[in-house]
Design a protein around this motif. Structure first.
Motif, PDB file in Angstrom:
ATOM      1  N   ALA A  35       9.201  30.042 -79.817  1.00 34.23           N
ATOM      2  CA  ALA A  35       9.293  31.012 -80.669  1.00 34.23           C
ATOM      3  C   ALA A  35      10.355  30.766 -80.895  1.00 34.23           C
ATOM      4  O   ALA A  35      10.978  30.926 -81.643  1.00 34.23           O
ATOM      5  CB  ALA A  35       8.456  31.851 -79.873  1.00 34.23           C
ATOM      6  N   TYR A  36      11.615  30.978 -79.925  1.00 36.23           N
ATOM      7  CA  TYR A  36      12.973  30.791 -80.209  1.00 36.23           C
ATOM      8  C   TYR A  36      13.165  29.366 -81.050  1.00 36.23           C
ATOM      9  O   TYR A  36      14.383  30.306 -81.963  1.00 36.23           O
ATOM     10  CB  TYR A  36      13.148  30.756 -79.052  1.00 36.23           C
ATOM     11  CG  TYR A  36      15.153  31.013 -79.138  1.00 36.23           C
ATOM     12  CD1 TYR A  36      15.453  32.508 -78.891  1.00 36.23           C
ATOM     13  CD2 TYR A  36      15.865  30.584 -79.546  1.00 36.23           C
ATOM     14  CE1 TYR A  36      17.102  32.849 -79.542  1.00 36.23           C
ATOM     15  CE2 TYR A  36      17.395  29.582 -79.246  1.00 36.23           C
ATOM     16  CZ  TYR A  36      17.796  31.111 -79.209  1.00 36.23           C
ATOM     17  OH  TYR A  36      19.335  31.752 -79.379  1.00 36.23           O
ATOM     18  N   ALA A  37      12.965  28.731 -80.536  1.00 35.06           N
ATOM     19  CA  ALA A  37      13.535  27.287 -81.538  1.00 35.06           C
ATOM     20  C   ALA A  37      12.817  27.100 -83.310  1.00 35.06           C
ATOM     21  O   ALA A  37      13.156  26.798 -83.959  1.00 35.06           O
ATOM     22  CB  ALA A  37      12.944  26.090 -80.888  1.00 35.06           C
ATOM     23  N   ASP A  38      11.706  27.700 -83.316  1.00 36.13           N
ATOM     24  CA  ASP A  38      11.054  28.127 -84.554  1.00 36.13           C
ATOM     25  C   ASP A  38      11.567  29.793 -85.354  1.00 36.13           C
ATOM     26  O   ASP A  38      11.107  30.063 -85.651  1.00 36.13           O
ATOM     27  CB  ASP A  38       9.165  28.034 -84.492  1.00 36.13           C
ATOM     28  CG  ASP A  38       8.985  26.453 -84.386  1.00 36.13           C
ATOM     29  OD1 ASP A  38       9.920  25.385 -84.663  1.00 36.13           O
ATOM     30  OD2 ASP A  38       7.676  26.868 -83.101  1.00 36.13           O
ATOM     31  N   GLY A  39      12.274  30.465 -84.714  1.00 37.87           N
ATOM     32  CA  GLY A  39      12.973  31.457 -85.083  1.00 37.87           C
ATOM     33  C   GLY A  39      11.804  32.489 -85.140  1.00 37.87           C
ATOM     34  O   GLY A  39      11.871  33.891 -85.800  1.00 37.87           O
ATOM     35  N   SER A  40      11.738  32.944 -84.379  1.00 45.43           N
ATOM     36  CA  SER A  40      10.502  33.387 -83.589  1.00 45.43           C
ATOM     37  C   SER A  40      10.515  34.417 -82.762  1.00 45.43           C
ATOM     38  O   SER A  40       9.705  35.501 -82.103  1.00 45.43           O
ATOM     39  CB  SER A  40       8.662  33.094 -83.615  1.00 45.43           C
ATOM     40  OG  SER A  40       8.403  31.918 -84.700  1.00 45.43           O
ATOM     41  N   ALA A 292      15.994  24.205 -72.154  1.00 42.26           N
ATOM     42  CA  ALA A 292      16.210  23.834 -72.810  1.00 42.26           C
ATOM     43  C   ALA A 292      16.954  23.234 -74.204  1.00 42.26           C
ATOM     44  O   ALA A 292      17.561  23.566 -75.066  1.00 42.26           O
ATOM     45  CB  ALA A 292      17.309  23.204 -71.688  1.00 42.26           C
ATOM     46  N   GLY A 293      16.212  21.969 -74.092  1.00 44.21           N
ATOM     47  CA  GLY A 293      16.173  21.386 -75.512  1.00 44.21           C
ATOM     48  C   GLY A 293      15.771  22.254 -76.579  1.00 44.21           C
ATOM     49  O   GLY A 293      15.915  21.716 -77.859  1.00 44.21           O
ATOM     50  N   LEU A 294      14.208  22.885 -76.467  1.00 40.24           N
ATOM     51  CA  LEU A 294      13.694  23.787 -77.889  1.00 40.24           C
ATOM     52  C   LEU A 294      14.861  25.026 -77.730  1.00 40.24           C
ATOM     53  O   LEU A 294      15.168  25.120 -79.166  1.00 40.24           O
ATOM     54  CB  LEU A 294      12.563  24.285 -76.840  1.00 40.24           C
ATOM     55  CG  LEU A 294      11.126  23.853 -76.871  1.00 40.24           C
ATOM     56  CD1 LEU A 294      10.320  24.242 -76.104  1.00 40.24           C
ATOM     57  CD2 LEU A 294      10.742  22.822 -78.497  1.00 40.24           C
ATOM     58  N   VAL A 295      15.772  25.679 -77.513  1.00 35.63           N
ATOM     59  CA  VAL A 295      16.869  26.207 -77.555  1.00 35.63           C
ATOM     60  C   VAL A 295      18.277  25.667 -77.933  1.00 35.63           C
ATOM     61  O   VAL A 295      18.558  26.269 -79.358  1.00 35.63           O
ATOM     62  CB  VAL A 295      17.225  26.842 -76.233  1.00 35.63           C
ATOM     63  CG1 VAL A 295      18.328  28.282 -76.081  1.00 35.63           C
ATOM     64  CG2 VAL A 295      15.913  28.338 -75.674  1.00 35.63           C
ATOM     65  N   LEU A 296      18.331  24.321 -77.451  1.00 37.22           N
ATOM     66  CA  LEU A 296      19.566  23.865 -78.351  1.00 37.22           C
ATOM     67  C   LEU A 296      18.672  23.231 -79.672  1.00 37.22           C
ATOM     68  O   LEU A 296      20.204  23.421 -80.642  1.00 37.22           O
ATOM     69  CB  LEU A 296      19.772  23.180 -77.404  1.00 37.22           C
ATOM     70  CG  LEU A 296      20.333  23.030 -75.720  1.00 37.22           C
ATOM     71  CD1 LEU A 296      20.556  22.140 -74.661  1.00 37.22           C
ATOM     72  CD2 LEU A 296      22.096  23.859 -75.955  1.00 37.22           C
ATOM     73  N   SER A 297      17.720  23.066 -79.618  1.00 38.81           N
ATOM     74  CA  SER A 297      17.049  22.636 -81.189  1.00 38.81           C
ATOM     75  C   SER A 297      17.513  23.827 -82.047  1.00 38.81           C
ATOM     76  O   SER A 297      17.417  23.057 -83.677  1.00 38.81           O
ATOM     77  CB  SER A 297      16.245  22.208 -80.958  1.00 38.81           C
ATOM     78  OG  SER A 297      14.728  23.258 -81.050  1.00 38.81           O
ATOM     79  N   ALA A 298      18.254  24.901 -82.185  1.00 36.78           N
ATOM     80  CA  ALA A 298      17.972  25.477 -82.844  1.00 36.78           C
ATOM     81  C   ALA A 298      19.889  26.316 -83.188  1.00 36.78           C
ATOM     82  O   ALA A 298      19.550  26.875 -84.152  1.00 36.78           O
ATOM     83  CB  ALA A 298      16.938  27.459 -81.806  1.00 36.78           C
TER      84      ALA A 298
END
Length: 299
Positions: A35-40, A292-298
């Motif tokens: 959700a964080y990676a997608d701005g939600s 970590a990969g998802l967060v860093l992608s944002a």
């Protein structure tokens, strides 16, 4: 044998099996990171999801402890950690009260999620409660008939990851479903090594897990392949604009492979409890690498 005062706080802590709570936290971590990676990202529903998951895991542990004891499955030849009812640390009547209180607390927390996801979440929550009981109890206990692995995939993968993402983002994407299955498979390694260790005792007590049904070799390679499949399911992140979420989980294969080699060397006995501990550590590492990969992608 550890000396524990009956129905004491220490007894309840042991019955809750804190080390298993990792399995409940992992899908919430993954769903929130997605959700964080997608701005939600929204911290309130994320926190409520985590609290619900942890409470339901504790409730499931209490239910499993109580009903395995009542069925006579927790015998003197048990290889895993000691159980509270079987050891006399908690009386069956007290454990029943503990189950009721924990389930009630989880449902109360779950109600806080209704403004974010609507009444369909009440159906999902009810399904989680039914699963917690039907896994060990009822006329057709799922864990005794080889359905445990599928239920882990659903209730430790698809349901918690999907719902955690949904209450924050208002939708569920195909990529999130891939992440959900990946988490379910990684968490199932814990069940597989547990069933692998207990295969002989389970066979004697009539518990027909997939390892009992298909044998030691099947269980050993199933453990390895689950971890490999979990990492491969992260690769769609490359097409979804999340390359680090696809690549960082590959690091998990190193400790997973080493743990599998130890499992293959030991084969049986209480020494496999060390493999159980390492598996819990490994699947948490998997979740943290993915998150970590998802967060860093944002970034």
């Amino acid at each position: 044998m550890e000396t524990v005062k009956r129905n004491s706080p220490k007894a309840w802590m042991l019955a809750a099996r804190p080390k298993t709570l990792t399995a409940a936290a992992i899908p919430v971590i993954a769903g929130t990171a997605a959700a964080y990676a997608d701005g939600s990202f929204q911290w309130r529903p994320a926190a409520a999801c985590l609290a619900f998951a942890l409470l339901m895991q504790v409730a499931a542990n209490f239910i499993n402890d109580l009903f395995d004891y009542l069925k006579g499955s927790d015998r003197g030849d048990r290889l895993g950690p000691e159980r509270a009812c079987a050891q006399g640390w908690i009386t069956p009547r007290a454990m029943m009260a503990g189950v009721a209180a924990t389930v009630a607390a989880a449902c109360t927390i779950g109600c806080l999620l209704l403004p974010y996801g609507g009444w369909p979440l009440a159906v999902v929550g009810a399904a989680c409660v039914v699963f917690a009981f039907s896994y060990t109890t009822g006329p057709y206990p799922l864990s005794y008939h080889g359905w445990g692995d599928l239920m882990v995939l659903v209730f430790f993968g698809l349901v918690p990851v999907g719902c955690t993402y949904y209450v924050q983002a208002g939708t569920v994407t195909p990529y999130v479903l891939a992440v959900a299955v990946a988490c379910g498979l990684a968490i199932d390694t814990l069940l597989v090594v547990n069933n692998y260790r207990d295969r002989e005792a389970d066979a004697r007590s009539g518990k027909r897990t997939v390892v009992v049904r298909w044998g030691e070799r099947f269980g050993r390679y199933l453990y390895l392949l689950l971890g490999v499949a979990a990492t491969l399911l992260c690769l769609p992140g490359l097409a979804d604009g999340k390359p680090l979420a696809a690549l960082l989980p590959l690091l998990y294969l190193v400790p997973h492979g080493l743990t599998w080699r130890k499992m293959a060397r030991l084969r049986q006995g209480r020494a496999l409890n060390a493999v159980l501990g390492a598996t819990s550590r490994n699947m948490l590492l998997f979740a943290l690498l993915l998150a970590a990969g998802l967060v860093l992608s944002a970034a």
